[in-house]
Every structure is written in C-alpha cells, then in structure tokens.
Design a protein around this motif. Sequence first.
Motif, PDB file in Angstrom:
ATOM      1  N   HIS A  88       5.633  -0.313   6.037  1.00 49.83           N
ATOM      2  CA  HIS A  88       5.630  -1.531   6.267  1.00 49.83           C
ATOM      3  C   HIS A  88       4.332  -1.675   4.735  1.00 49.83           C
ATOM      4  CE1 HIS A  88       3.171  -5.393   5.509  1.00 49.83           C
ATOM      5  NE2 HIS A  88       2.345  -4.633   5.982  1.00 49.83           N
ATOM      6  N   ALA A  89       3.209   0.115   4.841  1.00 41.40           N
ATOM      7  CA  ALA A  89       2.566  -0.296   3.403  1.00 41.40           C
ATOM      8  C   ALA A  89       3.202  -0.299   2.157  1.00 41.40           C
ATOM      9  CB  ALA A  89       1.237   0.621   3.571  1.00 41.40           C
ATOM     10  N   TYR A  90       3.767   0.666   2.461  1.00 43.32           N
ATOM     11  CA  TYR A  90       4.725   0.929   1.102  1.00 43.32           C
ATOM     12  C   TYR A  90       5.905   0.176   0.453  1.00 43.32           C
ATOM     13  CZ  TYR A  90       2.590   6.166   1.663  1.00 43.32           C
ATOM     14  OH  TYR A  90       2.166   7.321   0.933  1.00 43.32           O
ATOM     15  N   LEU A  91       6.816  -0.565   1.864  1.00 45.91           N
ATOM     16  CA  LEU A  91       7.336  -1.548   1.465  1.00 45.91           C
ATOM     17  C   LEU A  91       6.736  -1.925   0.276  1.00 45.91           C
ATOM     18  CD1 LEU A  91      10.194  -3.055   0.895  1.00 45.91           C
ATOM     19  CD2 LEU A  91       9.498  -3.923   3.361  1.00 45.91           C
ATOM     20  N   THR A  92       5.422  -3.295   0.842  1.00 48.81           N
ATOM     21  CA  THR A  92       5.265  -3.988   0.169  1.00 48.81           C
ATOM     22  C   THR A  92       4.123  -3.725  -0.503  1.00 48.81           C
ATOM     23  OG1 THR A  92       5.043  -4.622   2.990  1.00 48.81           O
ATOM     24  CG2 THR A  92       3.098  -5.625   1.129  1.00 48.81           C
ATOM     25  N   ASN A  93       3.516  -2.611  -0.533  1.00 50.69           N
ATOM     26  CA  ASN A  93       2.436  -2.013  -2.026  1.00 50.69           C
ATOM     27  C   ASN A  93       3.217  -0.754  -3.196  1.00 50.69           C
ATOM     28  OD1 ASN A  93       0.826  -3.811  -0.674  1.00 50.69           O
ATOM     29  ND2 ASN A  93      -0.159  -1.408  -0.256  1.00 50.69           N
ATOM     30  N   THR A  94       4.240  -0.802  -2.525  1.00 45.27           N
ATOM     31  CA  THR A  94       5.289   0.406  -3.793  1.00 45.27           C
ATOM     32  C   THR A  94       6.325   0.443  -3.976  1.00 45.27           C
ATOM     33  OG1 THR A  94       3.715   2.461  -2.385  1.00 45.27           O
ATOM     34  CG2 THR A  94       5.608   2.833  -4.354  1.00 45.27           C
ATOM     35  N   VAL A  95       7.313  -0.464  -3.238  1.00 41.70           N
ATOM     36  CA  VAL A  95       9.005  -0.921  -3.348  1.00 41.70           C
ATOM     37  C   VAL A  95       8.946  -2.047  -4.443  1.00 41.70           C
ATOM     38  CG1 VAL A  95      10.842  -1.353  -2.731  1.00 41.70           C
ATOM     39  CG2 VAL A  95       9.398   0.677  -1.694  1.00 41.70           C
ATOM     40  N   ALA A  96       7.259  -2.950  -3.408  1.00 40.84           N
ATOM     41  CA  ALA A  96       7.430  -4.538  -3.736  1.00 40.84           C
ATOM     42  C   ALA A  96       7.393  -4.216  -5.201  1.00 40.84           C
ATOM     43  CB  ALA A  96       7.060  -5.777  -3.013  1.00 40.84           C
ATOM     44  N   THR A  97       6.638  -3.544  -5.282  1.00 36.44           N
ATOM     45  CA  THR A  97       5.530  -3.602  -6.923  1.00 36.44           C
ATOM     46  C   THR A  97       6.877  -2.839  -8.003  1.00 36.44           C
ATOM     47  OG1 THR A  97       3.176  -3.386  -5.931  1.00 36.44           O
ATOM     48  CG2 THR A  97       4.269  -2.651  -8.460  1.00 36.44           C
ATOM     49  N   LYS A  98       7.964  -2.220  -7.378  1.00 36.27           N
ATOM     50  CA  LYS A  98       8.372  -1.999  -8.115  1.00 36.27           C
ATOM     51  C   LYS A  98       9.934  -2.871  -8.687  1.00 36.27           C
ATOM     52  CE  LYS A  98      11.923   0.725  -6.695  1.00 36.27           C
ATOM     53  NZ  LYS A  98      12.611   1.749  -5.589  1.00 36.27           N
ATOM     54  N   TYR A  99       9.753  -3.739  -7.405  1.00 33.41           N
ATOM     55  CA  TYR A  99      10.304  -4.645  -8.030  1.00 33.41           C
ATOM     56  C   TYR A  99      10.322  -5.751  -9.014  1.00 33.41           C
ATOM     57  CZ  TYR A  99      12.874  -3.882  -3.891  1.00 33.41           C
ATOM     58  OH  TYR A  99      13.645  -3.131  -2.121  1.00 33.41           O
ATOM     59  N   TYR A 140      -2.792   2.964   2.826  1.00 31.20           N
ATOM     60  CA  TYR A 140      -3.408   2.684   2.064  1.00 31.20           C
ATOM     61  C   TYR A 140      -3.085   3.161   0.579  1.00 31.20           C
ATOM     62  CZ  TYR A 140      -6.013  -1.144  -0.401  1.00 31.20           C
ATOM     63  OH  TYR A 140      -6.350  -2.089  -1.417  1.00 31.20           O
ATOM     64  N   GLY A 141      -4.194   4.115   0.284  1.00 32.41           N
ATOM     65  CA  GLY A 141      -4.325   4.127  -0.774  1.00 32.41           C
ATOM     66  C   GLY A 141      -3.587   4.655  -1.619  1.00 32.41           C
ATOM     67  N   ALA A 142      -2.289   5.741  -1.119  1.00 34.46           N
ATOM     68  CA  ALA A 142      -1.796   6.526  -1.413  1.00 34.46           C
ATOM     69  C   ALA A 142      -0.390   5.735  -1.979  1.00 34.46           C
ATOM     70  CB  ALA A 142      -0.607   6.997  -0.510  1.00 34.46           C
ATOM     71  N   SER A 143      -0.252   4.336  -1.257  1.00 36.68           N
ATOM     72  CA  SER A 143       0.597   3.250  -1.325  1.00 36.68           C
ATOM     73  C   SER A 143       0.556   2.807  -2.838  1.00 36.68           C
ATOM     74  CB  SER A 143       0.734   1.669  -0.325  1.00 36.68           C
ATOM     75  OG  SER A 143      -0.048   1.355  -0.298  1.00 36.68           O
ATOM     76  N   LYS A 144      -0.844   2.293  -3.099  1.00 38.09           N
ATOM     77  CA  LYS A 144      -1.489   1.741  -3.389  1.00 38.09           C
ATOM     78  C   LYS A 144      -0.831   2.741  -5.027  1.00 38.09           C
ATOM     79  CE  LYS A 144      -3.014  -1.640  -4.366  1.00 38.09           C
ATOM     80  NZ  LYS A 144      -2.207  -3.578  -4.998  1.00 38.09           N
ATOM     81  N   TYR A 145      -0.920   3.837  -4.764  1.00 37.66           N
ATOM     82  CA  TYR A 145      -1.543   4.823  -6.088  1.00 37.66           C
ATOM     83  C   TYR A 145       0.064   4.428  -6.447  1.00 37.66           C
ATOM     84  CZ  TYR A 145      -2.007   8.476  -8.993  1.00 37.66           C
ATOM     85  OH  TYR A 145      -1.871   9.638 -10.202  1.00 37.66           O
ATOM     86  N   GLU A 146       0.565   5.091  -5.354  1.00 34.86           N
ATOM     87  CA  GLU A 146       2.019   5.403  -6.271  1.00 34.86           C
ATOM     88  C   GLU A 146       2.440   3.868  -7.014  1.00 34.86           C
ATOM     89  OE1 GLU A 146       4.226   7.645  -5.681  1.00 34.86           O
ATOM     90  OE2 GLU A 146       2.762   9.301  -5.656  1.00 34.86           O
ATOM     91  N   GLY A 147       1.801   3.295  -6.411  1.00 33.58           N
ATOM     92  CA  GLY A 147       2.362   1.095  -7.240  1.00 33.58           C
ATOM     93  C   GLY A 147       1.799   1.696  -9.077  1.00 33.58           C
ATOM     94  N   GLU A 148       0.783   2.078  -9.012  1.00 32.73           N
ATOM     95  CA  GLU A 148       0.497   2.421  -9.962  1.00 32.73           C
ATOM     96  C   GLU A 148       1.008   3.012 -11.324  1.00 32.73           C
ATOM     97  OE1 GLU A 148      -3.211   4.292 -10.608  1.00 32.73           O
ATOM     98  OE2 GLU A 148      -4.406   2.610  -9.331  1.00 32.73           O
TER      99      GLU A 148
END
Length: 312
Positions: A88-99, A140-148
């Motif tokens: 859920h965290a990686y979908l919301t914070n990383t994959v969604a950010t990619k979209y 949380y921090g990892a998923s946000k950093y991947e979003g960055e």
Amino acid sequence: MRILATGSAGMLGSALVPALMRAGHGVVATDINLTDSHPWGPTGPALGHLDVRDRDQVRHTMAAVQPDIVLHLAAETSLELSDADPDHAYLTNTVATKYVAQQARSAGIPIVYISTAGVFDGQKATAYTEFDRPNPINTYGASKYEGELLVAATVPQHFIIRAGWMVGGGRMKDHKFVSRIVDQVRDGADTIYAVTDKLGTPTYAPDFSNCLLGLLDSKVYGTYHMACGGEGSRYDVAAHLLDVLGRSDIELVPVTSEHFAEEFPSPRPPSEIMRNLVLDLQGMNTMRPWRVALAEYLQVEFPDLVRASRVA
C-alpha cells in the motif's frame, strides 16, 4: 497559473489551497476523500475526486484540467500503516507519484512533490541539509524517497520539497503530535507524557505555503528543505505549547520512545532536524522560528483554550 493539486483535503492542503487562491492562481483541488466537498468554504474550489493510484484517473484528470503545474500532495503518511502494508505504501507514495510525474512530463509542465525529513536515518549530529544523502529506516521514508528519485528522473522542471513535523489544520485536519497534546489539554488531562529522544523541526503549514509561493514564482527548480527555524524534541514542542496556553498546572513528564512503543512500533529517526540551506543561500527562506509559528497556530486555531488558560 492553473494548478492541479492532489491530496488537497489534508493538513497542508487546508493552508496551501487558500494561499494559492489569494495569490491569484486557479486551483483545481482533488482528493480521494470527499467527505467535505467544500472544505475551503463557499468561495473556495469544490473538491474533486482523484485516486492517484489509478493510472487512468490520473491521465484523464490531467487531460481534462490541462494545468500549468501539478502540485502532488497525496501520500500515505502513517508510518505504522506503511510498515504493516508495504504494498500500500509503495503504491500510494511511489507508483502513484510515477503516474503523476509521467503525465506532467507528457504535458511539459512542472511538478511539485512534497516529501519528508523522514528520508534520513537520523544519525547526523547536526541539521540535515539538501546535500546530505538520504537513508530511510522505515517503509514510509523509503517509499517517499523512491518518489523523489522518480520525480527527479522523470520531470526536468521539478520542485522536491521536504517538510519537517507538520503543524496546522486546526481541529478538523490536525491529527499529528500537536493535535494529540491539544486534545489532552481539552479533555482535562493533568499529566502529559512527551518523548525527549526524537528531535526535529516543526513546520507550520501557513508558513510553508507562503514560502512555497515564492519558490513557485522563482521557477528555480530543485530539491529544498522547508521547515521552520530552530529545532527541538517532542518534549520541547509540548512544553512550549503548554507555556503558550498558560497551563503550568499540567505536569509534563519526559519519557523515551519506549513509553509509546506499543502504540507507535515503527522505527523513527532519532533526528529529523533540517536546515533550509538552499533557500538560505538563494535568499528565499521566509520560514519563521517554530516557537513563533506554533504560538500563532494555537492563538488562531484554538482561541478557546488560550482564553480559558488566561482566565484560569
């Protein structure tokens, strides 16, 4: 500008959307949560539905709105939920950010991505700057950093903004540390516990919003820290809050994080202290000291408690 804002119904959006409107921007505000369709009142924008985890929704919304810039606030911010459900965290914070980033690139427009001091491991003895290497210690921090990383690699014209401990939103939107202390005061607590082993930098949402406005106007893209000035522990924040309210009758007890380990089991960096170094170097840092900002927040959003304390 015409601005598409995701995740607008949260704490930061409650201050940022009105600030953008006062500056003359047109805001198309969206969120997955539509419990209040007009959170900014009758003169504010209606809140539209957008689930950024749905690639088609993101594409259709961008095509319909045709914004000049996209402001990506939507995120999963719960450390406990993120650790319990990493997908859920990686979908919301990383994959969604990619979209969102891919659609911004296709449209040839800038993106603003709101990140966090939680991308750091907290081992640095002094304040983190934009030139320190992130090393997150929780999901949380990892998923946000991947979003960055995705934003930086996908959209040349990007703002990556790291916020500290967010403060703002009042009774309706504030569900963070300050709100927990205020709720205990309102409920008549005579003893409050606060940890001394977690350091950080509070970030007042209205100050953040005003500083971000200046950054948007500058078009000086890049990665920025945007937190209020100074530093402190959770205990320091609680102590200042009680002082502003005049509640010397409430005992504030210093504890370590172990005291709250059952409620908050996810690892947290021992230090999330940030300095807005790049803003300082560019002469663009308008963030006030956190004690000044917190006092204003309490006086504006919780006047009943301030008045009650003065009378007492």
